[in-house]
Design a protein around this motif. Structure first.
Motif, PDB file in Angstrom:
ATOM      1  N   ILE A 201       0.845  -1.201   0.000  1.00 56.23           N
ATOM      2  CA  ILE A 201       0.000   0.000   0.000  1.00 56.23           C
ATOM      3  C   ILE A 201       0.878   1.247   0.000  1.00 56.23           C
ATOM      4  N   ASP A 202       0.453   2.240  -0.706  1.00 56.45           N
ATOM      5  CA  ASP A 202       1.213   3.487  -0.859  1.00 56.45           C
ATOM      6  C   ASP A 202       1.068   4.346   0.403  1.00 56.45           C
ATOM      7  N   TRP A 203       1.730   3.907   1.476  1.00 59.92           N
ATOM      8  CA  TRP A 203       1.607   4.624   2.753  1.00 59.92           C
ATOM      9  C   TRP A 203       2.197   6.027   2.664  1.00 59.92           C
ATOM     10  N   ALA A 204       3.278   6.174   1.909  1.00 57.88           N
ATOM     11  CA  ALA A 204       3.874   7.507   1.757  1.00 57.88           C
ATOM     12  C   ALA A 204       2.905   8.454   1.058  1.00 57.88           C
ATOM     13  N   GLY A 205       2.209   7.959   0.045  1.00 56.37           N
ATOM     14  CA  GLY A 205       1.215   8.778  -0.653  1.00 56.37           C
ATOM     15  C   GLY A 205       0.071   9.181   0.261  1.00 56.37           C
ATOM     16  N   ILE A 206      -0.378   8.234   1.085  1.00 59.11           N
ATOM     17  CA  ILE A 206      -1.461   8.541   2.031  1.00 59.11           C
ATOM     18  C   ILE A 206      -1.010   9.629   3.009  1.00 59.11           C
ATOM     19  N   PHE A 207       0.207   9.469   3.552  1.00 63.03           N
ATOM     20  CA  PHE A 207       0.718  10.459   4.511  1.00 63.03           C
ATOM     21  C   PHE A 207       0.838  11.844   3.870  1.00 63.03           C
ATOM     22  N   PHE A 248       3.390  14.919  -2.525  1.00 62.67           N
ATOM     23  CA  PHE A 248       2.316  14.032  -2.962  1.00 62.67           C
ATOM     24  C   PHE A 248       2.320  13.881  -4.483  1.00 62.67           C
ATOM     25  N   VAL A 249       2.418  15.003  -5.208  1.00 57.35           N
ATOM     26  CA  VAL A 249       2.432  14.945  -6.677  1.00 57.35           C
ATOM     27  C   VAL A 249       3.628  14.119  -7.158  1.00 57.35           C
ATOM     28  N   TRP A 250       4.809  14.374  -6.592  1.00 57.61           N
ATOM     29  CA  TRP A 250       5.999  13.620  -6.993  1.00 57.61           C
ATOM     30  C   TRP A 250       5.824  12.126  -6.705  1.00 57.61           C
ATOM     31  N   ARG A 251       5.318  11.816  -5.534  1.00 56.37           N
ATOM     32  CA  ARG A 251       5.155  10.414  -5.145  1.00 56.37           C
ATOM     33  C   ARG A 251       4.164   9.692  -6.058  1.00 56.37           C
ATOM     34  N   ILE A 259      -1.701   5.735  -4.523  1.00 54.58           N
ATOM     35  CA  ILE A 259      -3.016   5.816  -3.874  1.00 54.58           C
ATOM     36  C   ILE A 259      -3.988   6.616  -4.731  1.00 54.58           C
ATOM     37  N   VAL A 260      -3.481   7.647  -5.421  1.00 51.20           N
ATOM     38  CA  VAL A 260      -4.256   8.427  -6.388  1.00 51.20           C
ATOM     39  C   VAL A 260      -3.407   8.531  -7.645  1.00 51.20           C
ATOM     40  N   ASP A 261      -3.862   7.946  -8.727  1.00 49.46           N
ATOM     41  CA  ASP A 261      -3.058   7.894  -9.948  1.00 49.46           C
ATOM     42  C   ASP A 261      -3.194   9.204 -10.724  1.00 49.46           C
ATOM     43  N   LEU A 262      -2.269  10.138 -10.495  1.00 49.57           N
ATOM     44  CA  LEU A 262      -2.305  11.432 -11.177  1.00 49.57           C
ATOM     45  C   LEU A 262      -1.932  11.314 -12.650  1.00 49.57           C
ATOM     46  N   GLU A 396      -9.248   3.712 -14.199  1.00 52.39           N
ATOM     47  CA  GLU A 396      -8.898   5.089 -14.538  1.00 52.39           C
ATOM     48  C   GLU A 396     -10.092   6.017 -14.325  1.00 52.39           C
ATOM     49  N   ALA A 397     -11.285   5.542 -14.676  1.00 49.63           N
ATOM     50  CA  ALA A 397     -12.479   6.363 -14.481  1.00 49.63           C
ATOM     51  C   ALA A 397     -12.723   6.620 -12.997  1.00 49.63           C
ATOM     52  N   GLY A 398     -12.478   5.613 -12.168  1.00 54.07           N
ATOM     53  CA  GLY A 398     -12.650   5.785 -10.730  1.00 54.07           C
ATOM     54  C   GLY A 398     -11.676   6.800 -10.162  1.00 54.07           C
ATOM     55  N   GLN A 399     -10.405   6.709 -10.600  1.00 53.89           N
ATOM     56  CA  GLN A 399      -9.407   7.667 -10.129  1.00 53.89           C
ATOM     57  C   GLN A 399      -9.780   9.085 -10.571  1.00 53.89           C
ATOM     58  N   ALA A 400     -10.265   9.215 -11.809  1.00 61.34           N
ATOM     59  CA  ALA A 400     -10.620  10.533 -12.333  1.00 61.34           C
ATOM     60  C   ALA A 400     -11.800  11.132 -11.585  1.00 61.34           C
TER      61      ALA A 400
END
Length: 523
Positions: A201-207, A248-251, A259-262, A396-400
């Motif tokens: 799990i992307d714990w760093a992204g969540i933090f 967050f953006v970099w991660r 956790i969020v696919d930018l 992808e639709a869910g992330q968007a």
């Protein structure tokens, strides 16, 4: 896809939950004064009742896609409904301000999930050809909810005690929980999804998301009351917001399973444009609902319930327009043409409001301008939502959808913060600008003071008391005129902001014929 009775039970359930979440973003505003008295809280402390809910909301919304995949969307939705309902009971039972703030944060965690996940469940309920209708029903809740809040809150505060603004959620929450268990099902993709192991799990992204978005929301919620960057705490949280958001953006751009696919923003130009337009929509929608009650209650002396009733017809008109706009989209009317019409209509609303604002304005004066606002909001919300998600598939639709929801919420926070700041500072500047016109060296001013003084003396005041009352009356007239000018400027500012954003519509790429929105797995 569900059909018949089951389909409409699901529709009622998710729209009801969506309304609950959005109503709770604004319902407490009219009860803050009563809370201050009952809980012995200061203005600064009670503002956290609003801020804590907003911070939790904006943190959870972009994570709903991941959480639904991890635990199952139906399970996640059910837990969120139950959490929201239990937190509502706890809010009503709070015995001090910090208990209430804590339970409002928990309520915001549940509420953020209701908002984001309701859209996906609703769209799963409809076949592809009816997707615009599903989006329209969701849009009804988004547009109507923030407007109903002050109306319902004003009625409850006028007739009952403040805890009832939370207790009214309980029967709806119980009913929604039962309907969720009985009727809502996960789509096959989520049923067959394998949860990620905890170590993946992307714990760093969540933090970083919590740090960045939570700090930013705090700055927007508390900035005006703390005098913005004159306050060390605001400076500290601004620094945290910058660090968190950049990190967050970099991660999320470099992680294998973010956790969020930018990266989805780079795959669809319409989604990138739609994200910006969602910010503009949130800015205008929340800022206009924020500024109007302040004007009617401060300047015209309307009650909270009276103000809410004035806003209600326009909100209902917008909600009822949603299915019509959904049918237009189904018929092939391009979003690229509907969005600029909506922007221009919103500009007409702001220009109209700036012209009719006066100390003698009554309820009837605002009916048609607010109906125009409702029409404009309807023409903006649904086309932006469908345009942003068109052509995206599955995950992808869910992330968007989660991303645009978060950005719309942040747009609203920016709108309220900026308008609140401009309002207070413009009132001061306009007052300074008008002071030379009421100098005691001005003959008209002297005559007005003498007339007031004579009037107060005729009512039994001494000469000294009458003169003090005359100066107070003159100050009252000055501040009312200053406020009228300032509110007109604020509405004009909102209108020109929307006009300035119109060129963004030129960047929208026309959807290919037959291109549909696949939200089967969204959130």
């Amino acid at each position: 896809m569900e059909t018949g009775f089951t389909k409409w039970i699901i529709v009622i359930t998710v729209v009801m939950c969506c309304l609950l979440e959005l109503i709770d973003t604004s319902i407490v505003n009219v009860a803050l004064t009563q809370m201050m008295g009952n809980l012995s809280a200061t203005q600064q402390e009670v503002s956290w009742v609003v801020a804590s809910y907003g911070i939790a909301n904006v943190i959870v919304i972009p994570m709903t896609g991941f959480l639904a995949e991890q635990f199952g969307r139906r399970n996640y939705y059910l837990v969120s409904v139950i959490l929201f309902t239990l937190a509502s009971i706890a809010c009503g039972q709070s015995t001090n301000i910090w208990e209430l703030v804590a339970f409002r944060f928990v309520q915001g965690i549940g509420g953020g999930a209701l908002m984001a996940t309701s859209q996906a469940i609703l769209i799963d309920t409809f076949p592809p050809k009816q997707l615009p209708l599903g989006q329209a029903l969701f849009g009804m809740g988004v547009i109507i909810g923030p407007t109903i809040g002050p109306t319902l809150g004003g009625f409850i505060v006028d007739n009952y005690d403040w805890p009832w603004i939370f207790y009214v959620n309980v029967p709806v929450g119980i009913m929604a929980s039962i309907f969720t268990i009985a009727f809502i099902r996960d789509p096959e993709r989520i049923k067959n999804a394998i949860p990620r192991p905890l170590r993946e799990i992307d714990w760093a992204g969540i933090f970083l998301l919590i740090l960045g978005v939570g700090s930013l929301q705090y700055v927007l919620e508390q900035g005006e009351s703390n005098d913005w960057f004159e306050d060390n705490l605001i400076l500290f949280f601004t620094a945290l917001a910058v660090i968190g958001m950049v990190g967050f953006v970099w991660r999320e751009l470099t992680a294998e399973q973010p956790i969020v696919d930018l990266r989805v923003l780079g795959k669809s130009r319409n989604l990138a444009v739609g994200a910006v337009l969602s910010f503009v929509l949130g800015f205008g929608m929340f800022a206009s609902v924020f500024i109007f009650p302040i004007f009617t209650q401060r300047i015209l002396g309307f009650s909270a319930a009276q103000t809410g009733l004035i806003l209600l017809p326009g909100a209902l008109a917008s909600g009822f327009m949603m299915p019509v706009i959904g049918k237009m989209l189904q018929a092939g009317v391009p979003q690229k043409y509907m969005i600029p019409v909506g922007f221009f209509i919103f500009f007409v609303f702001t220009f109209w409001m700036a012209k009719i604002i006066s100390p003698t304005a009554g309820e009837d004066n605002f009916f048609w301008p607010l109906m125009v606002r409702g029409l404009g909001m309807g023409l903006i919300f649904l086309p932006i939502t469908t345009m942003s998600l068109a052509g995206l598939q599955g995950k992808e639709a869910g992330q968007a959808a989660g991303l645009t929801g978060m950005i719309r919420q942040l747009g609203g926070s920016f709108g309220v913060a900026i308008v609140g700041t401009v309002l207070e500072r413009s009132i001061y500047q306009n007052r300074v600008g008008m002071l030379p016109n009421i100098s005691l060296y001005n003959s008209e001013t002297v005559q007005r003071v003498q007339a007031f003084t004579a009037n107060f003396m005729s009512k039994g005041f001494s000469a000294e008391q009458a003169q003090q009352q005359a100066y107070a009356a003159l100050e009252g007239i000055l501040m009312k005129q200053v406020s009228i000018i300032t509110y007109g400027q604020i509405f004009s500012m909102l209108g020109f902001f929307f006009l300035a954003c119109l060129p963004l519509v030129m960047l929208i790429k026309r959807a290919r014929r037959g291109e549909a929105i696949d939200l089967n797995a969204a959130h």
